[in-house]
Design a protein around this motif. Sequence first.
Motif, mmCIF file in Angstrom:
data_model
loop_
_atom_site.group_PDB
_atom_site.id
_atom_site.type_symbol
_atom_site.label_atom_id
_atom_site.label_comp_id
_atom_site.label_asym_id
_atom_site.label_seq_id
_atom_site.Cartn_x
_atom_site.Cartn_y
_atom_site.Cartn_z
ATOM 1 N N ASN A 199 -6.013 20.160 -38.177
ATOM 2 C CA ASN A 199 -5.921 18.769 -37.739
ATOM 3 C C ASN A 199 -6.527 18.680 -36.344
ATOM 4 N N GLU A 200 -7.609 17.906 -36.244
ATOM 5 C CA GLU A 200 -8.389 17.897 -34.994
ATOM 6 C C GLU A 200 -7.826 16.965 -33.926
ATOM 7 N N LYS A 201 -6.837 16.168 -34.317
ATOM 8 C CA LYS A 201 -6.291 15.224 -33.321
ATOM 9 C C LYS A 201 -5.500 15.982 -32.247
ATOM 10 N N PRO A 202 -5.599 15.577 -30.984
ATOM 11 C CA PRO A 202 -4.772 16.232 -29.966
ATOM 12 C C PRO A 202 -3.288 15.906 -30.198
ATOM 13 N N CYS A 203 -2.406 16.710 -29.665
ATOM 14 C CA CYS A 203 -0.987 16.361 -29.805
ATOM 15 C C CYS A 203 -0.237 16.644 -28.504
ATOM 16 N N SER A 204 0.895 16.007 -28.366
ATOM 17 C CA SER A 204 1.688 16.251 -27.152
ATOM 18 C C SER A 204 3.178 16.103 -27.434
ATOM 19 N N LEU A 205 3.970 16.708 -26.572
ATOM 20 C CA LEU A 205 5.426 16.696 -26.723
ATOM 21 C C LEU A 205 6.028 16.595 -25.326
ATOM 22 N N GLN A 206 7.116 15.852 -25.215
ATOM 23 C CA GLN A 206 7.787 15.756 -23.903
ATOM 24 C C GLN A 206 9.261 15.999 -24.092
ATOM 25 N N ILE A 207 9.851 16.813 -23.275
ATOM 26 C CA ILE A 207 11.312 16.931 -23.289
ATOM 27 C C ILE A 207 11.798 16.639 -21.884
ATOM 28 N N LYS A 208 12.520 15.523 -21.764
ATOM 29 C CA LYS A 208 12.975 15.131 -20.424
ATOM 30 C C LYS A 208 14.398 15.618 -20.199
ATOM 31 N N SER A 209 14.661 15.935 -18.967
ATOM 32 C CA SER A 209 16.019 16.367 -18.642
ATOM 33 C C SER A 209 16.952 15.174 -18.737
ATOM 34 N N ASN A 210 18.132 15.369 -19.329
ATOM 35 C CA ASN A 210 19.083 14.258 -19.253
ATOM 36 C C ASN A 210 20.159 14.557 -18.221
ATOM 37 N N ASN A 211 19.766 15.394 -17.287
ATOM 38 C CA ASN A 211 20.533 15.715 -16.089
ATOM 39 C C ASN A 211 21.900 16.363 -16.312
ATOM 40 N N ALA A 212 21.952 17.628 -15.918
ATOM 41 C CA ALA A 212 23.164 18.430 -16.131
ATOM 42 C C ALA A 212 24.376 17.893 -15.370
ATOM 43 N N VAL A 213 24.126 17.014 -14.386
ATOM 44 C CA VAL A 213 25.213 16.502 -13.547
ATOM 45 C C VAL A 213 26.328 15.870 -14.381
ATOM 46 N N LYS A 214 25.901 15.209 -15.476
ATOM 47 C CA LYS A 214 26.868 14.561 -16.367
ATOM 48 C C LYS A 214 28.001 15.501 -16.741
ATOM 49 N N ASN A 215 27.577 16.668 -17.165
ATOM 50 C CA ASN A 215 28.500 17.686 -17.592
ATOM 51 C C ASN A 215 29.514 18.013 -16.487
ATOM 52 N N ILE A 216 28.979 18.180 -15.278
ATOM 53 C CA ILE A 216 29.811 18.529 -14.132
ATOM 54 C C ILE A 216 30.794 17.386 -13.837
ATOM 55 N N ASP A 217 30.283 16.129 -13.866
ATOM 56 C CA ASP A 217 31.155 14.986 -13.602
ATOM 57 C C ASP A 217 32.316 14.967 -14.578
ATOM 58 N N TYR A 218 31.987 15.280 -15.806
ATOM 59 C CA TYR A 218 33.012 15.260 -16.832
ATOM 60 C C TYR A 218 34.136 16.222 -16.453
ATOM 61 N N ILE A 219 33.726 17.407 -16.018
ATOM 62 C CA ILE A 219 34.733 18.404 -15.656
ATOM 63 C C ILE A 219 35.539 17.933 -14.444
ATOM 64 N N ASN A 220 34.849 17.305 -13.480
ATOM 65 C CA ASN A 220 35.552 16.883 -12.267
ATOM 66 C C ASN A 220 36.505 15.713 -12.495
ATOM 67 N N ASN A 221 36.365 15.063 -13.651
ATOM 68 C CA ASN A 221 37.249 13.927 -13.919
ATOM 69 C C ASN A 221 38.514 14.299 -14.678
ATOM 70 N N THR A 222 38.716 15.572 -14.884
ATOM 71 C CA THR A 222 39.887 15.950 -15.680
ATOM 72 C C THR A 222 41.173 15.636 -14.904
ATOM 73 N N THR A 223 42.290 15.619 -15.625
ATOM 74 C CA THR A 223 43.529 15.164 -14.999
ATOM 75 C C THR A 223 44.014 16.131 -13.915
ATOM 76 N N ASN A 224 44.798 15.579 -13.014
ATOM 77 C CA ASN A 224 45.263 16.336 -11.858
ATOM 78 C C ASN A 224 46.732 16.672 -12.006
ATOM 79 N N ASP A 225 47.089 17.342 -13.089
ATOM 80 C CA ASP A 225 48.524 17.490 -13.337
ATOM 81 C C ASP A 225 49.082 18.845 -12.892
#
Length: 537
Positions: free
Chosen positions: A265-291
Amino acid sequence: MRYFSIILFIIFSNFQVVAGLNYIQSDTVNQNLSDKAKLSFFTGISHEFRTPLTLIQSPLETLIKKQSENSETKNVYELMLSNTNKLKNLINQILDLRKLDDNELQINIQNLDVVKYVNDLINSFEHYCNKYNCNLYYNSNYSSAYISFDFQKFEIMLSNLISNAFKYNVDNGDIIITLVITDKIMKIEVKDTGIGIPDEAQNEIFNRYSRLTEYYDYREGSGIGLAYVKEMAELLNGSLSLESKHHQGSVFSLNFNIGYAKIVNEKPCSLQIKSNNAVKNIDYINNTTNDKEHTLLLVDDNEELINYMHSIFINNYNILIAKNGNEAIQIAESEIPDLIISDVMMPEMDGFELCTLLKNNRITNHIPVILLSAKNNNKAIIDGYNTGADDYISKPFNSDILELKVQNLLILKEKLRNKFSFNIDTEKTIYKNSDQEFINNCIEIINKNIQNPAFTAIKLSDELNLTQRTFYRKIKALTNKTPGDFVKSYKMEFAALLLKKQNLKIYEVASEVGYEDVVSFSNTFKKYHGELPSKFN
Ligand code: ADP
């Protein structure tokens, strides 16, 4: 990579015993042999690792299958498996290089669609985009082209270049991979917008075990990857070249003579993978209960290690997470955790610098800090303690020991704060300088305002330039008293001293310590001292 070096080290340490080399203590190995000599010794016995690694990997795979989705144990097993795989890959590369030296390395040619092959490989790096907060782009001049090539080695080469492009990139950086196929040539470029390589080091990095630790020593690695790529490229009649500018980024290019490519297939091709930012994960952990009673702040840029420590402590402590030193300072100042565990090797600000800043900050200087480091030589340990760290633990660490150290430091603090008393007339101090200085500062302000009935703990925090919450957490951590109790206790101690040593009437003493109403003063006094003021006269 860091975690994988922990496992590497565990296995390496075990092998000293198995191979009858137990007279070489890991300390001595670390200190006396250069990295190069150490790793060439390691090369010699690498093949011994394959069977034990397989015997770790297969049972782990079985255990993972038996676990239910999302169980804590499954996550730990997956962490172990992914690091066992990393270790296996590394060992395979070391063994390939060894075979290359002995002219025993075989080439395995397959005919495959190289565009798709690279596409699939790039997709497998998706989680790196989030982990390193980087975007990945892939462009090819064709959408499908078949070539005959050693795809096994190609995959290892390309994986090395791509993982380096992530590892040595900056936050929010890009990685651009370009594949160009012509009739006779395949060229693949891996470009990053990372920290780059200084001119004078550009030849050196292709040597086996060579690493530019003097420029950036927080990223762990073995120095095998680029040597592997270069030597394999040459074996496969190709070449590896580099263009790089320090602080701007690097382009590694692989060029191969492929003889013939069947373009589908002679057509050029491309792919993009964008970061969805790991910070989300960290925020989730920091929001856990303070019991829980105590709060720990864990600081590490390595998500796997953070997750692992999180799993160790989550049942008994509130957990806060910071993925670099700057974030750690912010969280420490706003949340005032009871203890901080920080890795030493981190980008931007390392653990030593972090610890020094925390210990020189009047809001955070009372918080115990444990430093974790892969370096276990005496100099690194002394450097750690010199920053004011309360404990230093070298990796690989035993989780029970780490837990006990945390417990002990917290108990120690607890004992200290329960012993708190004003010692107004004895000047005896149980605190270290910075803590005593803080308390003295508070006492000085109370003293200045002691006769003022409108003076409260809120005014005290204002005068100290601290928010009420920060002041509450700090004074509670030091004395086990709330700010209100702290002010009241000081007044009552001072009142007792006045009654004993000066010939003052009770109403005069009440007014000296800011009470307009003698009854209220007497009641508070009795509650505090167990006796009425008249008994002290
Ligand atoms: P490792 O990454 O395990 O240290 P490599 O052989 O892959 O080993 O790389 C050797 C050294 O070259 C690295 O330690 C790093 O200093 C430098 N390096 C490799 N790739 C890059 C890159 N993309 N950008 C900047 N420096 C790099």
